[in-house]
Scaffold this active site. Structure first.
Site, PDB file in Angstrom:
ATOM      1  N   GLY A  45      -6.686  -3.394   0.890  1.00  0.00           N
ATOM      2  CA  GLY A  45      -7.264  -2.086   0.566  1.00  0.00           C
ATOM      3  C   GLY A  45      -8.096  -2.069  -0.699  1.00  0.00           C
ATOM      4  CB  CYS A  75      -3.813  -3.471   8.756  1.00  0.00           C
ATOM      5  SG  CYS A  75      -4.605  -3.334   7.155  1.00  0.00           S
ATOM      6  CG  ASN A  76      -3.964   2.972   8.816  1.00  0.00           C
ATOM      7  OD1 ASN A  76      -4.182   3.880   9.604  1.00  0.00           O
ATOM      8  ND2 ASN A  76      -2.734   2.577   8.515  1.00  0.00           N
ATOM      9  CB  THR A  77      -7.243  -1.541   5.137  1.00  0.00           C
ATOM     10  OG1 THR A  77      -6.416  -0.618   4.415  1.00  0.00           O
ATOM     11  CG2 THR A  77      -8.379  -2.000   4.264  1.00  0.00           C
ATOM     12  CB  CYS A 185      -1.579   2.629   3.951  1.00  0.00           C
ATOM     13  SG  CYS A 185      -1.075   0.955   3.455  1.00  0.00           S
ATOM     14  CB  THR A 186       0.944  -0.097   8.408  1.00  0.00           C
ATOM     15  OG1 THR A 186       0.334  -1.232   7.774  1.00  0.00           O
ATOM     16  CG2 THR A 186       0.027   0.416   9.504  1.00  0.00           C
TER      17      THR A 186
HETATM   18  N1  DGL Z   1      -1.173  -1.879   5.388  1.00  0.00           N
HETATM   19  C1  DGL Z   1      -2.558  -1.736   5.231  1.00  0.00           C
HETATM   20  C2  DGL Z   1      -3.095  -0.439   5.807  1.00  0.00           C
HETATM   21  O1  DGL Z   1      -2.544   0.063   6.770  1.00  0.00           O
HETATM   22  C3  DGL Z   1      -3.258  -2.165   3.983  1.00  0.00           C
HETATM   23  C4  DGL Z   1      -2.537  -2.371   2.724  1.00  0.00           C
HETATM   24  C5  DGL Z   1      -3.350  -3.226   1.788  1.00  0.00           C
HETATM   25  O2  DGL Z   1      -3.282  -4.420   1.949  1.00  0.00           O
HETATM   26  O3  DGL Z   1      -4.055  -2.659   0.943  1.00  0.00           O
HETATM   27  O4  DGL Z   1      -4.096   0.088   5.369  1.00  0.00           O
END
Ligand code: DGL
Length: 259
Positions: A45, A75-77, A185-186
């Site tokens: 992120g 992962c949303n990112t 964010c997961t």
């Molecule tokens: N878990 C990730 C997400 O859903 C990203 C976290 C990261 O690495 O910044 O966005």
């Protein structure tokens, strides 16, 4: 392309994707899942879009060379930065992503004040802006960037005072009058309880894990790739961070993830 006996490759920048993995296993207990956490490169992120795309591509190509029948970008990112490109590069493989669960929050709480906690990359990219535009007529959409939070969750020890303080600083300024929190964010479902202390009682929480699991089921069914219902599925973990405790940490997060 792998047949219905192939595995589903699931990845994230680190432990966060395990919250999605929990929902996937609950929805599809007959499937084999291989989880890869790129903890050596976390957090995604705070990287550029190009860096997140390159890291994601490497993981997807490795999964496919090992026989994956489908991929879940947990992962949303990485979904925002890489899903469209990866789908165009691998048209014959279902690639399912995740997005902040703003739709269910907006539908459940019309005119409500909805905080969307996410990484800076997720909140910067077009995918989020389109999503916010779609739902901002229905509710008040309040983006809450959370730099440093995913990296802190990677370290575990989630009840430590420094994490409570960090959440107070990140979310506290937006908390007044909030009706819902979208965990975009997961990593964040693992600190739902700690966030609830900041926003106060009665605030509802939404995350994209279950929606992603339903979508994977639909895609596998469409492609005739669902595993036999008579078989028992499996889950394995791997990480780019080669330290003795890392996989143990992953297993602990999996055990404590809420269904
Ligand atoms: N878990 C990730 C997400 O859903 C990203 C976290 C990261 O690495 O910044 O966005």
């Amino acid at each position: 392309m792998a047949g219905s006996d192939g595995f589903v490759g699931v990845f994230d920048s680190g432990v966060g994707g395990i919250s999605v993995l929990r929902a996937l296993v609950d929805e599809l207990p007959h499937e084999d899942f291989r989880f890869f956490g790129d903890s050596a490169n976390a957090p995604y992120g705070e990287k550029t879009e190009g860096q997140v795309l390159d890291l994601s591509r490497e993981i997807v190509e490795r999964f496919l060379s090992e026989g994956a029948k489908a991929i879940v970008i947990a992962c949303n990112t990485a979904t925002s930065a890489a899903a469209a490109t990866l789908r165009s590069e691998h048209r014959d493989v279902p690639i399912v992503g995740i997005e902040p669960a703003l739709k269910p929050a907006a539908l459940a709480l019309p005119h409500g004040r909805v905080l969307v906690m996410a990484t800076e990359v997720t909140l910067r990219l077009d995918k989020y802006h389109e999503l916010a535009r779609t739902w901002e007529g229905e509710c008040e959409v309040v983006p809450v960037p959370c730099p440093g939070l995913a990296a802190r969750i990677e370290r575990g020890d989630l009840d430590a005072p420094d994490l409570a303080l960090m959440l107070q600083k990140l979310v506290g300024p937006y908390a007044a009058g909030a009706d819902a929190v979208v965990l975009g964010c997961t990593h964040y479902p693992f600190v739902r309880r700690q966030i609830a202390r900041v926003v106060g009682p009665g605030v509802r929480f939404f995350d994209g894990g279950e929606g992603t699991a339903r979508q994977l089921r639909a895609r596998l069914a469409d492609e005739g790739l669902l595993a036999e219902r008579s078989r028992r599925g499996s889950v394995t973990f791997a990480s780019s961070l080669d330290t003795p405790g890392e996989l143990e940490l992953y297993r602990r997060f999996f055990e404590c993830a809420e269904a």
